[in-house]
Design an enzyme around this catalytic site. Structure first.
Site: not given
Ligand SMILES: Cc1cc2nc3c(=O)[nH]c(=O)nc-3n(C[C@H](O)[C@H](O)[C@H](O)COP(=O)(O)OP(=O)(O)OC[C@H]3O[C@@H](n4cnc5c(N)ncnc54)[C@H](O)[C@@H]3O)c2cc1C
Length: 382
Positions: A123-124, A339, A364, A366
């Site tokens: 998708f561009a 961790h 998609e 910000t």
């Protein structure tokens, strides 16, 4: 929420969970090191029908609805985000324009190969001068007889270097701009005048490639217009709206995995003569991680259900994307903290998830743009 999980869907979730845990995750380190998805994983994904989850059965896909697709993406989100990106960009923003808006001619021509994973989709929309402001496109397409001629540059296009078909947005009427002057086109990688740029070097999402697309007098047949001439901006919003729900679902799956890894580590890691899980500070982090993840899941599935009910969903899709991606980043940060030093080295998967989480707040649309969309809707509704 009202969606009921069918036995068939439950079986599919289990099958994908097995695939993710037994096949993909053991290759995660290899993907990181080689910045490439092993071909055998791509073939397995094809065999499972993963490239066709959003494509209707009549075109060879498995035609899942949005809730079902979100469930699949949630399972995939539990593993390497670069691998998932290949599939989700293809089945989401790469396919939606064709599936929902294109002519029967285009659907019959392209969807069967896409469903089989034999043609990869991209998708561009984004350009160097048009990121958050996607109305500011400089890529132009001009009608000349029975074809269009496109000139311009797109950038950061996921799957760009490996895609066979591209949904591309270009300005077709400068005066009208986003209000009737942008059109969507379906381009094949071999169309004359389409040049694929070099791969970007990224912080994360190894194995998922982005690149520029350059159009130099690129020739596009008239029948490759997706939807109506001039309605491309509306199409882009629709495609992105649905894509955002998929992105949120993936983020929720990643959070599930991070919580499991963190809880397990906290029970095993002994300091001061007892598991670190015995400390309330660690327990509170786990509690917040789990609570926020459940809230993100609920919001995501609510938006997915609304799409399936044919309701207007732009606000809810933005809320799901905004919240789930923020939660993913907070959960990944806490997972690294639990961790300790091990969270900072690449021997442990949390380091990878931490880097891969970052992009979900950017692409998609910000998260600042999601807030603008949500606020605009809230103000309109008041
Ligand atoms: C790995 C990756 C994959 C991608 N895949 C694709 C793809 O497949 N297809 C595609 O078309 N694009 C893709 N993109 C592009 C992506 O969608 C854009 O990067 C994104 O929309 C932001 O645009 P930008 O980078 O130009 O940032 P800018 O628009 O320049 O924004 C910079 C900063 O300013 C903020 N900002 C801008 N305007 C406002 C405003 N009005 N109010 C408040 N804050 C504002 C932004 O939120 C951001 O924080 C991808 C990008 C990356 C990095």
């Amino acid at each position: 929420m009202t969606a009921v999980m069918t036995d068939e869907m439950q079986q599919m979730k289990t099958m994908i969970r097995n695939f993710v845990e037994k096949e993909v995750e053991p290759c995660a380190q290899q993907i990181e090191e080689e910045d490439a998805i092993p071909q055998h994983l791509v073939e397995q994904a094809k065999a499972l029908g993963l490239f066709g989850i959003s494509i209707p059965e009549q075109y060879g896909g498995i035609g899942l609805n949005t809730v079902e697709k979100a469930n699949v993406l949630e399972q995939l989100g539990r593993t390497h985000n670069g691998f998932v990106s290949l599939i989700s960009a293809h089945t989401g923003i790469g396919s939606t324009g064709l599936v929902k808006l294109a002519s029967e001619y285009l659907k019959n021509k392209y969807l069967p190969d896409m469903a089989a994973g034999n043609k990869i989709a991209a998708f561009a929309l984004s350009e160097p001068g048009a990121g958050s402001d996607a109305t500011n496109l400089a890529t132009r397409a001009e009608k000349k007889g029975d074809h269009w001629v496109m000139n311009g540059t797109k950038h950061f296009i996921t799957n760009g270097p490996i895609a066979d078909v591209f949904t591309v947005f270009a300005l077709t009427d400068k005066e009208k701009g986003a209000k009737g002057g942008i059109t969507a086109f379906l381009l094949e990688k071999d169309f004359p005048g389409l040049i694929i740029g070099k791969k970007d070097k990224k912080m994360g999402l190894r194995g998922s490639y982005t690149s520029q697309l350059i159009f130099e007098d690129c020739i596009i047949p008239d029948e490759n217009v997706i939807g109506q001439v001039g309605m491309g901006y509306m199409s882009a919003l629709k495609i992105l709206g649905e894509g955002r729900v998929g992105l949120a679902a993936r983020a929720v799956g990643s959070c599930d995995k991070l919580i499991e890894l963190s809880a397990q580590y906290a029970k095993e890691r002994i300091q001061f003569g007892k598991p670190i899980a015995d400390n309330q500070a660690i327990q509170w982090m786990l509690a917040d991680m789990a609570t926020e993840t459940e809230a993100a899941r609920t919001l995501t599935m609510m938006a997915a259900e609304k799409i399936d009910e044919g309701k207007k969903v732009i606000k809810e899709a933005s809320m799901a994307k905004l919240f789930a991606s923020d939660v993913f980043n907070r959960v990944a940060d806490k997972a690294v903290q639990i961790h300790g030093g091990m969270g900072y080295v690449s021997d442990y998967p949390v380091e990878r998830f931490y880097r891969d989480a970052r992009i979900t707040k950017i692409y998609e649309g910000t998260n600042e743009i999601q807030r603008l969309i949500i606020a605009r809707n809230v103000l309109q509704e008041a």
